[in-house]
Design a protein around this motif. Structure first.
Motif, short mmCIF file in Angstrom:
data_model
loop_
_atom_site.label_atom_id
_atom_site.label_comp_id
_atom_site.label_asym_id
_atom_site.label_seq_id
_atom_site.Cartn_x
_atom_site.Cartn_y
_atom_site.Cartn_z
N ILE A 31 -3.67 -13.97 3.85
CA ILE A 31 -3.07 -14.31 2.56
C ILE A 31 -3.80 -15.57 2.09
N ALA A 32 -4.47 -15.49 0.97
CA ALA A 32 -5.27 -16.61 0.47
C ALA A 32 -4.36 -17.62 -0.23
N VAL A 33 -4.25 -18.81 0.34
CA VAL A 33 -3.41 -19.86 -0.24
C VAL A 33 -4.32 -20.86 -0.94
N TYR A 34 -4.12 -21.00 -2.24
CA TYR A 34 -4.92 -21.93 -3.04
C TYR A 34 -4.09 -23.15 -3.39
N THR A 35 -4.61 -24.32 -3.01
CA THR A 35 -3.95 -25.58 -3.32
C THR A 35 -4.66 -26.25 -4.50
N ARG A 36 -4.10 -27.34 -4.93
CA ARG A 36 -4.76 -28.18 -5.94
C ARG A 36 -5.61 -29.17 -5.15
N ASP A 37 -6.89 -28.91 -5.08
CA ASP A 37 -7.73 -29.52 -4.04
C ASP A 37 -8.64 -30.65 -4.52
N TYR A 38 -8.28 -31.29 -5.64
CA TYR A 38 -9.16 -32.32 -6.18
C TYR A 38 -9.25 -33.55 -5.27
N GLY A 39 -8.29 -33.75 -4.36
CA GLY A 39 -8.27 -34.97 -3.55
C GLY A 39 -8.78 -34.79 -2.13
N LEU A 40 -9.48 -33.71 -1.85
CA LEU A 40 -9.92 -33.45 -0.47
C LEU A 40 -10.78 -34.57 0.09
N ALA A 41 -11.65 -35.12 -0.73
CA ALA A 41 -12.52 -36.21 -0.24
C ALA A 41 -11.72 -37.46 0.12
N GLN A 42 -10.52 -37.57 -0.46
CA GLN A 42 -9.65 -38.72 -0.16
C GLN A 42 -8.60 -38.37 0.91
N GLY A 43 -8.71 -37.16 1.48
CA GLY A 43 -7.85 -36.80 2.58
C GLY A 43 -6.52 -36.17 2.22
N TYR A 44 -6.41 -35.56 1.05
CA TYR A 44 -5.15 -34.91 0.69
C TYR A 44 -5.40 -33.73 -0.24
N PHE A 45 -4.39 -32.86 -0.33
CA PHE A 45 -4.35 -31.82 -1.36
C PHE A 45 -2.92 -31.71 -1.85
N ASP A 46 -2.76 -31.18 -3.06
CA ASP A 46 -1.44 -31.08 -3.68
C ASP A 46 -1.00 -29.63 -3.79
#
Length: 368
Positions: free
Chosen positions: A327-342
């Motif tokens: 099951i492909a789960v898509y997050t709001r991933d703009y903060g990956l470089a800062q160590g988080y996703f929303d």
């Protein structure tokens, strides 16, 4: 939830925690909207009449002088730029890229030249505009706009979006003041904005996506001053021909707009549902919080912070694991470089939230 069509075509089930994003089909229109799509699609209509009357209907709802339904917010950018560059001239519109008008400069803040799935500058070029970037990546002031205005200026383009730099940037009302004082058209790209009646009051042309906040079928709206909207309509027989909108989408959008203005605010309910994520605090290196939308909209998201040293995995690795599962789960991933996703709750359906929780537990707990 019925995933029959996914199985028929070999598609994965998708859990959309990224928001109304084009890469996942934007939104899931309600039954009333899809009924209007079906009825509209199965009926014949004079398209020119439908475009005029649907535009007038939309304009009344948005408190604008006039409007035209287009096939996406992106095409709205291209068509509004073409409109102000050609000023509604038929020949100039038909010869747009063969004989570019000299007065084709589009002023845009550097911090607004964003990539939203395609670059804003690409849509400006498609509309025959020559981009003039002003300001800096972290600063945009009224004087930056003023200094760039000259006899070749066709318009100022202001992008109202979470994608844009927010700090040290003037508000749309400030850009509107400059545009009016200097006699230059102001185009506002407000594709995902929720206050649909705000921007026609402080622009000459405003662009909305029909499938984001409005939750209609794939479509867009250009609304604003009647003369400028008329120029946009001229483009329907030029570059707009390759961006034409179907009758089924127009009828679906009109129904979605009707429903939008009587829809209850669910932001409090959505925020409360995110409390289920608190169980993830028990995982090593994981901390859960709630954040509001970067651009100030009443949208609340769950923020999953990953301490790589403690969790044994980076935020990017966890995000990749979520996206790469059965099951492909898509997050709001703009903060990956800062160590988080929303995690955006607005598009979650059924047991989606529990699927996300279980997958994160599996990934960090060792079932990778």
């Amino acid at each position: 939830m019925d995933h029959t069509l996914h199985a028929k075509y070999g598609l994965k089930r998708v859990v959309n925690a990224s928001g109304r994003m084009s890469i996942l089909g934007v939104s899931a229109p309600a039954d009333g909207v899809m009924d209007a799509v079906k009825t509209g699609g199965q009926s014949y209509v004079e398209m020119a009449d439908l475009l005029d009357k649907s535009g007038a209907y939309v304009a009344r709802l948005l408190n604008a002088e006039d409007a035209v339904v287009v096939n996406s917010a992106s095409s709205g950018i291209a068509m509004t730029v073409a409109a102000v560059v050609t000023r509604g001239d038929n020949r100039a519109s038909l010869k747009l890229h063969q004989e570019l008008p000299a007065n084709n400069e589009i002023i845009l803040f550097k911090g607004h030249n964003v990539q939203y799935g395609a670059p804003v500058e690409t849509m400006v070029a498609l509309g025959g505009g020559k981009l003039v970037e002003v300001g800096y990546a972290n600063e945009g002031r009224k004087e930056h706009l003023e200094m760039a205005i000259n006899e070749r200026t066709a318009a100022i383009l202001f992008v109202q979006s979470h994608h844009c730099v927010q700090k040290n940037m003037i508000k749309v009302e400030d850009a509107w003041e400059v545009a009016r004082r200097r006699g230059v058209p102001l185009i506002v790209d407000a594709a995902a904005e929720e206050d649909l009646r705000k921007y026609p009051a402080c622009s000459d042309l405003v662009i909305y996506s029909g499938s984001k906040a409005i939750e209609g079928p794939t479509s867009g709206i250009v609304a604003g001053k009647a003369g400028y909207v008329g120029w946009v309509k001229t483009q329907l027989h030029g570059i707009g021909r390759s961006m034409k909108v179907g009758k089924e989408s127009i009828f679906g959008l009109l129904q979605a707009l009707d429903e939008y203005f009587v829809k209850e605010d669910k932001s409090g309910e959505e925020r409360a549902a995110l409390a289920a994520l608190d169980v993830l605090n028990e995982l090593p290196g994981v901390s859960v919080g709630i954040v509001q939308d970067e651009a100030g909209r009443a949208i609340f998201r769950g923020r999953i912070k990953i301490d790589e040293a403690a969790a044994g995995l980076s935020a990017r690795a966890v995000n990749d694991g979520l996206r790469g599962g059965d099951i492909a789960v898509y997050t709001r991933d703009y903060g990956l470089a800062q160590g988080y996703f929303d995690l955006d709750p607005r598009s979650l359906q059924g047991d989606d939230l529990q699927v996300i929780i279980t997958r994160i537990q599996d990934i960090i707990g060792g079932d990778r």
